[in-house]
Write an enzyme that holds these catalytic residues in place. Structure first.
Site, PDB file in Angstrom:
ATOM      1  N   ARG A  16       0.810  -1.228   0.000  1.00 37.24           N
ATOM      2  CA  ARG A  16       0.000   0.000   0.000  1.00 37.24           C
ATOM      3  C   ARG A  16       0.843   1.277   0.000  1.00 37.24           C
ATOM      4  O   ARG A  16       0.308   2.370  -0.160  1.00 37.24           O
ATOM      5  CB  ARG A  16      -0.962  -0.006   1.199  1.00 37.24           C
ATOM      6  CG  ARG A  16      -2.183  -0.864   0.943  1.00 37.24           C
ATOM      7  CD  ARG A  16      -3.115  -0.855   2.117  1.00 37.24           C
ATOM      8  NE  ARG A  16      -2.592  -1.659   3.221  1.00 37.24           N
ATOM      9  CZ  ARG A  16      -3.028  -1.567   4.471  1.00 37.24           C
ATOM     10  NH1 ARG A  16      -3.970  -0.692   4.784  1.00 37.24           N
ATOM     11  NH2 ARG A  16      -2.534  -2.351   5.411  1.00 37.24           N
ATOM     12  N   GLY A  84       2.397 -15.811   8.171  1.00 36.56           N
ATOM     13  CA  GLY A  84       1.819 -15.255   9.388  1.00 36.56           C
ATOM     14  C   GLY A  84       2.866 -14.808  10.394  1.00 36.56           C
ATOM     15  O   GLY A  84       4.045 -15.135  10.277  1.00 36.56           O
ATOM     16  N   GLY A 145      -6.586  -6.910  15.979  1.00 33.26           N
ATOM     17  CA  GLY A 145      -6.931  -8.013  16.870  1.00 33.26           C
ATOM     18  C   GLY A 145      -7.535  -7.434  18.147  1.00 33.26           C
ATOM     19  O   GLY A 145      -7.035  -6.432  18.668  1.00 33.26           O
ATOM     20  N   TYR A 353      29.772  31.195   0.045  1.00 31.08           N
ATOM     21  CA  TYR A 353      29.957  29.748   0.188  1.00 31.08           C
ATOM     22  C   TYR A 353      31.337  29.483   0.765  1.00 31.08           C
ATOM     23  O   TYR A 353      32.350  29.900   0.201  1.00 31.08           O
ATOM     24  CB  TYR A 353      29.818  29.030  -1.169  1.00 31.08           C
ATOM     25  CG  TYR A 353      30.211  27.582  -1.067  1.00 31.08           C
ATOM     26  CD1 TYR A 353      29.528  26.726  -0.205  1.00 31.08           C
ATOM     27  CD2 TYR A 353      31.276  27.065  -1.800  1.00 31.08           C
ATOM     28  CE1 TYR A 353      29.899  25.391  -0.068  1.00 31.08           C
ATOM     29  CE2 TYR A 353      31.646  25.733  -1.681  1.00 31.08           C
ATOM     30  CZ  TYR A 353      30.959  24.905  -0.814  1.00 31.08           C
ATOM     31  OH  TYR A 353      31.325  23.597  -0.681  1.00 31.08           O
TER      32      TYR A 353
HETATM   33  C1  UD1 Z   1      -1.344  -7.912  13.448  1.00 29.88           C
HETATM   34  C2  UD1 Z   1      -1.915  -8.682  14.654  1.00 29.88           C
HETATM   35  C3  UD1 Z   1      -3.139  -7.920  15.185  1.00 29.88           C
HETATM   36  C4  UD1 Z   1      -2.763  -6.509  15.542  1.00 29.88           C
HETATM   37  C5  UD1 Z   1      -2.111  -5.808  14.356  1.00 29.88           C
HETATM   38  C6  UD1 Z   1      -1.555  -4.489  14.798  1.00 29.88           C
HETATM   39  C7  UD1 Z   1      -1.444 -11.041  14.236  1.00 29.88           C
HETATM   40  C8  UD1 Z   1      -1.990 -12.330  13.797  1.00 29.88           C
HETATM   41  N1  UD1 Z   1      -2.274 -10.002  14.228  1.00 29.88           N
HETATM   42  O1  UD1 Z   1      -2.324  -7.971  12.441  1.00 29.88           O
HETATM   43  O2  UD1 Z   1      -3.650  -8.575  16.324  1.00 29.88           O
HETATM   44  O3  UD1 Z   1      -3.901  -5.786  15.969  1.00 29.88           O
HETATM   45  O4  UD1 Z   1      -1.020  -6.585  13.818  1.00 29.88           O
HETATM   46  O5  UD1 Z   1      -1.098  -3.782  13.683  1.00 29.88           O
HETATM   47  O6  UD1 Z   1      -0.273 -10.962  14.602  1.00 29.88           O
HETATM   48  N2  UD1 Z   1       4.879 -10.073   9.047  1.00 29.88           N
HETATM   49  C9  UD1 Z   1       5.948 -10.827   8.630  1.00 29.88           C
HETATM   50  N3  UD1 Z   1       5.738 -12.051   8.100  1.00 29.88           N
HETATM   51  C10 UD1 Z   1       4.485 -12.590   8.005  1.00 29.88           C
HETATM   52  C11 UD1 Z   1       3.406 -11.812   8.420  1.00 29.88           C
HETATM   53  C12 UD1 Z   1       3.628 -10.582   8.948  1.00 29.88           C
HETATM   54  O7  UD1 Z   1       7.098 -10.375   8.724  1.00 29.88           O
HETATM   55  O8  UD1 Z   1       4.367 -13.710   7.534  1.00 29.88           O
HETATM   56  C13 UD1 Z   1       5.112  -8.754   9.610  1.00 29.88           C
HETATM   57  C14 UD1 Z   1       4.517  -7.648   8.757  1.00 29.88           C
HETATM   58  O9  UD1 Z   1       5.474  -7.144   7.841  1.00 29.88           O
HETATM   59  C15 UD1 Z   1       4.149  -6.592   9.790  1.00 29.88           C
HETATM   60  C16 UD1 Z   1       3.807  -7.414  11.021  1.00 29.88           C
HETATM   61  O10 UD1 Z   1       4.439  -8.658  10.849  1.00 29.88           O
HETATM   62  O11 UD1 Z   1       5.245  -5.735  10.104  1.00 29.88           O
HETATM   63  C17 UD1 Z   1       2.317  -7.568  11.214  1.00 29.88           C
HETATM   64  O12 UD1 Z   1       1.755  -8.245  10.103  1.00 29.88           O
HETATM   65  P1  UD1 Z   1       0.384  -7.809   9.462  1.00 29.88           P
HETATM   66  O13 UD1 Z   1       0.104  -8.674   8.314  1.00 29.88           O
HETATM   67  O14 UD1 Z   1       0.360  -6.330   9.239  1.00 29.88           O
HETATM   68  O15 UD1 Z   1      -0.621  -8.183  10.655  1.00 29.88           O
HETATM   69  P2  UD1 Z   1      -2.055  -7.578  10.894  1.00 29.88           P
HETATM   70  O16 UD1 Z   1      -3.037  -8.330  10.106  1.00 29.88           O
HETATM   71  O17 UD1 Z   1      -2.009  -6.113  10.768  1.00 29.88           O
END
Ligand code: UD1
Ligand code: MG
Length: 452
Positions: A16, A84, A145, A353
């Site tokens: 995004r 995840g 969450g 300068y």
């Molecule tokens: C996550 C939380 C949610 C919280 C929110 C806050 C979980 C399951 N959920 O959701 O409870 O309210 O953040 O912003 O943790 N990332 C990785 N590898 C992955 C997945 C994610 O490095 O496989 C990193 C992303 O780059 C990011 C962070 O982890 O920096 C969070 O991931 P994102 O997909 O944004 O989680 P949310 O759905 O926002």
């Protein structure tokens, strides 16, 4: 003192942001977001840092290493597939296997978290909790969450997509920072499955896993402004605004007057002394220190510079990296200083300068003077002594030296060294041609060439 390992998740793509740059390398107050997170982790006392990056993201790894404080080891782990947040933390399994008291997980795109908040998040671990979660109450909880509590205990975190309508009414949300008892962190993570709406391994499931093993989970609440995550350019600008407010408040609390604080922009490492006055519209880039009683006048841009006590800079001045101004130096309008030492009392007040130079005490550099430091290939130094008077519009063709107490006459092109106490005149002598002007006008009005 409990030992601390911080795992920074930075494997996101940040679609995004609509950018070629990975999201966590976008800057807030001149520093990459991942840099802010690593810096906060270091200041919170992390002995070790594990940074989880996406495949091929050596640039993110390098930014994280560069931001780590001296003595803090940074290990980089690659998450090959994004399955995840729990899966991402497990990419750093090797770091988690070592003995450590506390493990804190941070997101690389949440740049405003303070070390104090990391400390607060860890406190429940010392009191026996297995998991501690940073909560907040956003104006619009959709997408976060939800933290489900019973009698003050945290019982589960429910992701938006998995939440019931009643659970979605909960205003207390997961900010993303979580802390784990290092003795069980790996065991909790390995028990997490992916049977949920997104088919992902949710880090948040660690709460229910811990409770299932008879261990407690805790919530620590944070301010919304501090835990704001960045997903879009608009949120990046919002984070910038929040951090600048914090930096302005700190500058004022430290004894600086900001006449229009909302127009002054700082770097996280800007150091201002007491009774510094900053007029409107000033930008401080990285690496600036300003001693007491300095006035920075309006519309000045300063980076990588030191400003000595009582100096006056601006309006409309530019101090570039390596500018070192001694006590009481005056830098005026449309003056640029780069990689130069200016001793106490030096004045460069107008349109000049000064680059790759050293200037001795109480020397005055006249309006429009330039150090010609670059020949298209290399930079050369100009060395000007103390009590020198550089006449208006002097060009100093480096490498060149001007001795103590010397004068250069107005409009000179100084290509040779000037001995101490000498006057250097380096311009053509003036010739007055009597009556020439009317003869010239006559030729021009007759349509003839001006030359004869
Ligand atoms: C996550 C939380 C949610 C919280 C929110 C806050 C979980 C399951 N959920 O959701 O409870 O309210 O953040 O912003 O943790 N990332 C990785 N590898 C992955 C997945 C994610 O490095 O496989 C990193 C992303 O780059 C990011 C962070 O982890 O920096 C969070 O991931 P994102 O997909 O944004 O989680 P949310 O759905 O926002
Ligand atoms: Mg997110």
């Amino acid at each position: 003192m409990r030992s601390l390992l911080v795992v920074v998740l930075a494997a996101g793509e940040g679609t995004r942001m609509a950018s070629r740059l990975p999201k966590v390398l976008h800057k807030v107050a001149g520093r990459s977001m991942v840099g802010h997170v690593v810096e906060a982790a270091g200041r919170a006392g992390a002995a070790r840092l594990a940074v989880v990056v996406g495949p091929g993201r050596e640039d993110v790894a390098a930014a994280a290493r560069a931001a780590a404080p001296a003595g803090v080891g940074v290990e980089v782990f690659v998450q090959a597939e994004r399955l995840g947040t729990a899966h991402a933390v497990l990419a750093a399994r090797a770091a988690l296997s070592g003995p450590v008291d506390d493990v804190v997980v941070m997101y690389g795109d949440t740049p405003l978290v303070r070390p104090e908040t990391i400390a607060a998040l860890r406190a429940p671990l010392a009191a026996g909790a297995a998991v501690s979660v940073l909560g907040f109450r956003p104006a619009y909880p959709t997408g976060y969450g939800r933290l489900l509590t019973r009698d003050g205990d945290l019982v589960a975190i429910r992701e938006e997509k998995d939440a019931s309508p009643e659970e979605r009414q909960v205003g207390l949300c997961n900010a993303g920072l979580m802390a784990f008892d290092g003795a069980v962190a790996l065991a909790l993570l390995e028990r997490i499955g992916n049977a949920n709406a997104k088919g992902e391994y949710y880090l948040t499931d660690a709460v229910e896993v811990a409770r299932g093993l008879g261990r407690a989970a805790a919530v620590v609440e944070a301010e919304v402004a501090e835990v704001a995550g960045v997903n879009t350019r608009a949120q990046l600008a919002e984070a910038e605004s929040l951090l600048q407010q914090r930096l302005r408040a700190a500058a004022m609390a430290g004894g600086a007057t900001l006449i229009a604080p909302e127009t002054v922009f700082f770097s996280p490492d800007t150091r201002l002394g007491r009774d510094v006055v900053v007029e409107p519209n000033v930008v401080f880039g990285p690496g600036v220190s300003v001693e007491d009683d300095v006035t920075i006048r309006a519309f000045s841009h300063i980076e990588g510079a030191h400003v000595g006590r009582g100096a006056i800079v601006g309006p409309f001045a530019r101090l570039r990296p390596g500018a070192a101004l001694g006590e009481g130096v005056h830098i005026g309008n449309f003056v640029e200083i780069k990689a130069s030492d200016l001793a106490a009392g030096v004045k460069v007040n107008h349109l000049s300068y000064v680059g790759d130079s050293s200037v001795g005490a109480n020397t005055n550099i006249g309006a429009g003077s330039i150090t010609c430091n670059y020949d298209g290939f290399r930079k050369h130094r100009t060395v000007i002594g103390a009590d020198v008077f550089i006449g208006t519009n002097t060009l100093l063709v480096a490498p060149v030296r001007v001795g103590d107490g010397a004068y250069t006459a107005t409009g000179g092109v100084i290509t040779d060294d000037v001995p101490a106490d000498a006057l250097a005149v380096a311009r053509a002598r003036q010739v007055n041609k009597e009556g020439f002007a009317s003869r010239l006008r006559a030729r021009l009005s007759a349509g003839l060439s001006p030359k004869k």
